[in-house]
Scaffold this active site. Structure first.
Site, PDB file in Angstrom:
ATOM      1  N   HIS A  29       0.793  -1.235   0.000  1.00  0.00           N
ATOM      2  CA  HIS A  29       0.000   0.000   0.000  1.00  0.00           C
ATOM      3  C   HIS A  29       0.823   1.281   0.000  1.00  0.00           C
ATOM      4  CE1 HIS A  29       0.906   0.109   4.310  1.00  0.00           C
ATOM      5  NE2 HIS A  29       0.520   1.359   4.292  1.00  0.00           N
TER       6      HIS A  29
HETATM    7  C1  UD1 Z   1      -2.186   5.383   6.112  1.00  0.00           C
HETATM    8  C2  UD1 Z   1      -0.922   5.878   6.817  1.00  0.00           C
HETATM    9  C3  UD1 Z   1       0.138   4.775   6.764  1.00  0.00           C
HETATM   10  C4  UD1 Z   1      -0.404   3.461   7.299  1.00  0.00           C
HETATM   11  C5  UD1 Z   1      -1.677   3.093   6.527  1.00  0.00           C
HETATM   12  C6  UD1 Z   1      -2.288   1.797   7.029  1.00  0.00           C
HETATM   13  C7  UD1 Z   1      -0.428   8.319   6.617  1.00  0.00           C
HETATM   14  C8  UD1 Z   1       0.405   9.324   5.945  1.00  0.00           C
HETATM   15  N1  UD1 Z   1      -0.338   7.060   6.132  1.00  0.00           N
HETATM   16  O1  UD1 Z   1      -1.873   5.204   4.742  1.00  0.00           O
HETATM   17  O2  UD1 Z   1       1.239   5.179   7.548  1.00  0.00           O
HETATM   18  O3  UD1 Z   1       0.564   2.433   7.119  1.00  0.00           O
HETATM   19  O4  UD1 Z   1      -2.623   4.163   6.698  1.00  0.00           O
HETATM   20  O5  UD1 Z   1      -3.280   1.343   6.124  1.00  0.00           O
HETATM   21  O6  UD1 Z   1      -1.167   8.656   7.522  1.00  0.00           O
HETATM   22  N2  UD1 Z   1      -9.171   4.721   1.456  1.00  0.00           N
HETATM   23  C9  UD1 Z   1     -10.401   4.119   1.305  1.00  0.00           C
HETATM   24  N3  UD1 Z   1     -11.048   3.724   2.422  1.00  0.00           N
HETATM   25  C10 UD1 Z   1     -10.548   3.897   3.678  1.00  0.00           C
HETATM   26  C11 UD1 Z   1      -9.278   4.528   3.797  1.00  0.00           C
HETATM   27  C12 UD1 Z   1      -8.598   4.917   2.675  1.00  0.00           C
HETATM   28  O7  UD1 Z   1     -10.909   3.925   0.219  1.00  0.00           O
HETATM   29  O8  UD1 Z   1     -11.201   3.496   4.652  1.00  0.00           O
HETATM   30  C13 UD1 Z   1      -8.442   5.103   0.231  1.00  0.00           C
HETATM   31  C14 UD1 Z   1      -8.605   6.523  -0.169  1.00  0.00           C
HETATM   32  O9  UD1 Z   1      -8.870   6.566  -1.544  1.00  0.00           O
HETATM   33  C15 UD1 Z   1      -7.252   7.161   0.090  1.00  0.00           C
HETATM   34  C16 UD1 Z   1      -6.286   5.996   0.101  1.00  0.00           C
HETATM   35  O10 UD1 Z   1      -7.056   4.851   0.440  1.00  0.00           O
HETATM   36  O11 UD1 Z   1      -6.920   8.096  -0.865  1.00  0.00           O
HETATM   37  C17 UD1 Z   1      -5.179   6.171   1.080  1.00  0.00           C
HETATM   38  O12 UD1 Z   1      -5.679   6.376   2.405  1.00  0.00           O
HETATM   39  P1  UD1 Z   1      -4.856   7.288   3.463  1.00  0.00           P
HETATM   40  O13 UD1 Z   1      -5.494   7.211   4.793  1.00  0.00           O
HETATM   41  O14 UD1 Z   1      -4.600   8.611   2.887  1.00  0.00           O
HETATM   42  O15 UD1 Z   1      -3.453   6.618   3.579  1.00  0.00           O
HETATM   43  P2  UD1 Z   1      -3.007   5.123   3.635  1.00  0.00           P
HETATM   44  O16 UD1 Z   1      -2.352   4.809   2.358  1.00  0.00           O
HETATM   45  O17 UD1 Z   1      -4.076   4.192   4.106  1.00  0.00           O
END
Ligand code: UD1
Length: 357
Positions: free
Chosen positions: A204
């Protein structure tokens, strides 16, 4: 004593569960739980609260996804309001996500002391948003809870020795607690249709997902392995697989899953292949070799005697590390005694009573 704890993303739910359990048994403690809503899909959030018996959050800020500045700013605004309402004695934060940093910033401006669980970790790669979040959160915190000796030494090197406390790792507490539960329930938390022999993978990190070349190379490597790769698919990775037109081969894709389901998959796999920090460590703790799809790791203890190999997204290196025999040397215990959460709660109480004279 009133403590506001802030969580928002999957790894934080796991870490907070252990401390929340200890706080609930501490007569004088009242914990107010804030969920920023960084992760909001049921299988990225609610399932962890259910599996780990975490109380329903007192506040859900429902911040959701967005660019880093946008997401962090919305959290900062929401957390500040909660802190103004609640006037806690301490703020408790976990790990290195945007939720961690936003909470630390909001509290320090209100002169609320901050305690940081999983402090002192460094990848020395400032392109990772998590690295910036860690450095800033440690600087701000009154108490930095180091999970390992390496993290503790790093805090000393950075001049943060006054705030550093070596507690052990709350994720070790969690692994011990839940592996025992799984041993007593051998038929629970098993996913149907799991191949008999398999690798367990998670991908991820932006450095792997946001580059077509990197993601393609990882899936090419998976295609060449002798057993299928079970991959709980993070929404970010799903989006890019579709965007780049990658057709995964030899990969058994499943939805993101809860902690206990994941732990069971890990216990039964051949090896873990991952770019997650948490899974690298959990693999080490349960005795599964790990192949890390990054160029560095914060968890250098896992590298001892070949238990974890850092290989980047390079196809040949991934395949060769996945095929290598499992290490024969025993693992070392670098993550404490399984009572990190108790040490954390005790240190907060001690610091408060010293401050009150
Ligand atoms: C975040 C943390 C990372 C951690 C990871 C665990 C930061 C900078 N990064 O990264 O350190 O290892 O969580 O998973 O805080 N999305 C969904 N549904 C959700 C959540 C996210 O669809 O419930 C999608 C969204 O399109 C979003 C993408 O996933 O743009 C990334 O989510 P985000 O919370 O920004 O960061 P992670 O990559 O999950």
């Amino acid at each position: 004593m009133k403590i506001v704890s802030v969580v928002g993303a999957r790894p934080q739910f796991v870490k907070a569960a252990t401390v929340t359990r200890v706080l609930a048994q501490t007569p004088d403690a009242r914990e107010v739980l804030v969920h920023t809503g960084q992760h909001y899909d049921a299988n990225m959030s609610q399932v962890f609260f259910d599996d780990l018996n975490i109380p329903y959050p007192d506040y859900n800020l429902e911040v959701g996804s967005g660019r880093h500045g946008e997401q962090t700013a919305a959290m900062l605004r929401g957390i500040e309001q909660v802190l103004v309402n609640e006037q806690p004695d301490w703020l408790l934060i976990y790990g290195d996500t945007n939720s961690t940093l936003a909470a630390a910033l909001a509290a320090c401006k209100l002169h609320i002391p901050v305690a940081h669980v999983e402090a002192g970790l460094r990848s020395f790669n400032r392109k990772m948003p998590e690295e910036i979040n860690r450095i800033a959160s440690d600087r701000i915190s009154r108490l930095c809870f180091a999970p390992t000796q390496t993290a503790y030494d790093q805090l000393q090197k950075e001049g943060l020795g006054q705030t550093a406390v070596l507690t052990g790792d709350v994720m070790y507490d969690s692994v011990l607690f839940y592996v025992e539960k799984l041993e007593h329930e051998p038929d629970s938390y098993r996913l149907p249709d799991t191949p008999e022999r398999y690798y367990l993978a998670t991908v991820h990190r932006p450095q792997n997902t946001d580059s077509r070349e990197a993601l393609f190379s990882i899936f090419e490597a998976f295609a060449q392995l002798p057993h299928p790769v079970v991959l709980p698919l993070h929404p970010r990775t799903k989006k890019y697989i579709e965007q780049y037109g990658i057709t995964p081969r030899n990969v058994h894709i499943i939805e993101p899953i809860g902690y206990l389901w994941m732990l069971r998959l890990l216990l039964d796999c051949q090896k873990a292949l991952t770019d997650s920090g948490g899974l690298q460590k959990e693999a080490y703790l349960v005795g599964k070799p790990c192949v890390t799809l990054r160029t560095e790791t914060e968890w250098i203890e896992t590298l001892h005697d070949g238990w974890n190999e850092v290989v980047s997204c390079d196809k040949e290196k991934i395949v060769s590390a996945a095929l290598a025999p499992a290490p024969s040397a025993p693992r070392r215990n670098a993550f404490g005694d399984g009572r990190a959460a108790h040490a954390i709660v005790e240190a907060i109480y001690l610091t408060k009573s010293l401050a009150e004279g």
